[in-house]
Design an enzyme around this catalytic site. Structure first.
Site, mmCIF file in Angstrom:
data_model
loop_
_atom_site.group_PDB
_atom_site.id
_atom_site.type_symbol
_atom_site.label_atom_id
_atom_site.label_comp_id
_atom_site.label_asym_id
_atom_site.label_seq_id
_atom_site.Cartn_x
_atom_site.Cartn_y
_atom_site.Cartn_z
ATOM 1 N N CYS A 76 -0.833 2.946 -3.350
ATOM 2 C CA CYS A 76 -1.311 3.090 -1.975
ATOM 3 C C CYS A 76 -2.031 4.412 -1.767
ATOM 4 O O CYS A 76 -2.885 4.533 -0.902
ATOM 5 C CB CYS A 76 -0.147 2.998 -1.008
ATOM 6 S SG CYS A 76 1.086 1.803 -1.506
ATOM 7 N N HIS A 121 6.586 -10.100 -5.602
ATOM 8 C CA HIS A 121 5.627 -9.707 -6.656
ATOM 9 C C HIS A 121 6.085 -8.513 -7.476
ATOM 10 O O HIS A 121 5.414 -8.118 -8.436
ATOM 11 C CB HIS A 121 4.222 -9.497 -6.080
ATOM 12 C CG HIS A 121 4.002 -8.230 -5.319
ATOM 13 N ND1 HIS A 121 3.395 -7.146 -5.887
ATOM 14 C CD2 HIS A 121 4.271 -7.880 -4.043
ATOM 15 C CE1 HIS A 121 3.294 -6.173 -4.968
ATOM 16 N NE2 HIS A 121 3.831 -6.608 -3.841
HETATM 17 C C1 LIG Z 1 5.801 -2.575 -3.105
HETATM 18 C C2 LIG Z 1 6.750 -1.923 -2.179
HETATM 19 C C3 LIG Z 1 6.777 -2.242 -0.811
HETATM 20 C C4 LIG Z 1 5.782 -3.186 -0.192
HETATM 21 O O1 LIG Z 1 5.984 -4.494 -0.593
HETATM 22 P P1 LIG Z 1 4.776 -5.568 -0.406
HETATM 23 O O2 LIG Z 1 5.396 -6.872 -0.726
HETATM 24 O O3 LIG Z 1 3.714 -5.161 -1.352
HETATM 25 O O4 LIG Z 1 4.370 -5.473 1.033
HETATM 26 C C5 LIG Z 1 7.719 -1.641 -0.015
HETATM 27 N N1 LIG Z 1 8.605 -0.760 -0.536
HETATM 28 C C6 LIG Z 1 8.622 -0.434 -1.827
HETATM 29 C C7 LIG Z 1 9.637 0.528 -2.328
HETATM 30 C C8 LIG Z 1 7.693 -0.993 -2.688
HETATM 31 O O5 LIG Z 1 7.698 -0.639 -3.979
#
Ligand SMILES: *Cc1c(COP(=O)(O)O)cnc(C)c1O
Length: 395
Positions: A324, A201
């Protein structure tokens, strides 16, 4: 005008990925573990996707494990290396103060289990020093985990140099490349990492799907028990439509990097130049060694949350700190790590661009942000104190 400028939080799904999703859901509904033709067709599509993603990363297909996203991939990489480390009596892990919470909270859990966790500082530029990583590694170290690019300030870490050191010292190396894949060139051979996490995503794929790359020979333990999917390392029927959509999105994103990185960098630089004119403001993170689409500023005398709500009223979707942490009153750990004091860190704004953004949208942001900052400063008691000299300006 509506401007989506929060692509580090998530991206709009690419049209090609949406189409691939519905097509796979409609036509490949079989369970890839079933032996009859409908199942085997699904299995074959799954393996095609694995092959395509492996090739895009410079990996072998068997080194690709499908996960529910970046968080799961980070968790599984770190917990696997830690488990083997513990078996061998090595319980030190070296990482940085600016990692995503998927890494930091996993490390915190290990700390409670007796692991020694070293979180290296970064400079005011938001980049960890290779020498610091090298000195931190000792005979007791089982893992080094350093992100490829930071999700808040976009700074790109020296992962190739770190990979080289880890290989020389025979220490496992994990890199969270969730913000990098699809936006800048990422090749596991160049990095020399044992693990790499990515998430669909963040590059125009669906939410809830990602990849853990695991170099052959590196330990991998399952987090989820059940069936024998993913060579027994990740139980659960594969989300084939999501995996197919991720594959299509990743191929499109990676293949267009030469053009998009250039275009998005142009937009970013224009936006930085525009916002820099706001008095008592500062760009967060290195100006050059940052992701093409990342703009992150601190504005003294205001609250980031209010700023982003007022920008939302103007049609601009932005973020303050990371998605977050918004909603909590703790300032961003990343901004604190680059030396911003609490009050200044609270007044942060992150705008993350994509190739979907237009120059008109950038002009619109450059017009609206100063208006909103001025409006908020005019009602801020902190700003009044700064004006009256009762407090010193920091920026
Ligand atoms: C978004 C993000 C995640 C988490 O990924 P998800 O697919 O949303 O669980 C982990 N590390 C970084 C650097 C991110 O930007």
């Amino acid at each position: 005008m509506k401007v989506y400028a929060d692509n580090a939080a998530t991206t709009r799904m690419r049209e090609s990925a949406l189409n691939a999703y519905t097509e796979a859901a409609r036509q490949f509904y079989g369970n890839p573990s079933s032996l009859y033709t409908v199942g085997q067709e699904a299995k074959s599509l799954l393996e095609d996707c694995r092959g395509t993603i492996a090739a895009l990363l410079g990996a072998q297909p068997r080194e690709i494990t499908f996960t529910s996203g970046g968080s799961e991939a980070d968790n599984q990489a770190i917990l696997s290396a830690a488990k083997l480390g513990k078996l061998r009596g090595k319980t030190k892990i070296v990482s940085t103060a600016i990692e995503h919470h998927a890494v930091l909270h996993t490390l915190n859990k290990l700390k409670k289990e007796g692991f020694e966790i070293v979180l290296l500082p970064v400079g005011t530029d938001g980049i960890v020093k290779v020498e610091d990583v090298e000195t931190a590694i000792d005979e007791n170290t089982c893992l080094v985990s350093v992100m490829f690019a930071n999700n808040e300030i976009g700074t790109i870490q020296p992962v190739e140099e770190i990979g080289k050191i880890c290989n020389e010292k025979k220490v496992l190396f994990h890199t969270d490349a969730v913000q990098a894949v699809g936006h800048t060139a990422v090749n596991v051979q160049k990095i020399g990492c044992n693990y790499l996490a990515l998430s669909a995503h963040k590059f125009g794929g669906p939410k809830g799907v990602g990849v853990l790359y695991v170099r052959q020979g590196a330990p991998l333990y399952s987090l989820i028990e059940g069936g024998a999917q993913e060579r027994g390392k990740r139980a659960g029927t594969e989300d084939l439509p999501a995996i197919k959509a991720m594959t299509v999105a990743m191929k499109e994103a990676v293949e267009s990097i030469p053009e998009t990185e250039k275009y998005v960098t142009y937009l970013r630089n224009k936006l930085i130049s525009g916002l820099e004119k706001i008095p008592h403001s500062a760009l967060n993170g290195d100006r050059e060694r940052r992701l093409a689409g990342n703009v992150n500023f601190c504005f003294e005398g205001i609250e980031g949350e209010s700023l982003l709500l007022l920008l939302d009223d103007q049609g601009i979707s932005a973020s303050s700190g990371s998605a977050c942490t918004s909603g909590s009153l703790d300032p961003s750990h990343v901004l604190l790590a680059i030396g911003r004091v609490h009050d200044v860190a609270h007044g942060s704004l992150r705008l993350t661009l994509s190739a979907d953004n237009t120059e008109e949208e950038i002009d619109y942001i450059i017009e609206k942000v100063p208006e909103v900052v001025t409006y908020l400063r005019n009602m801020s008691p902190v700003w009044r104190d700064l004006q009256e000299g009762k407090r010193q300006f920091i920026l």
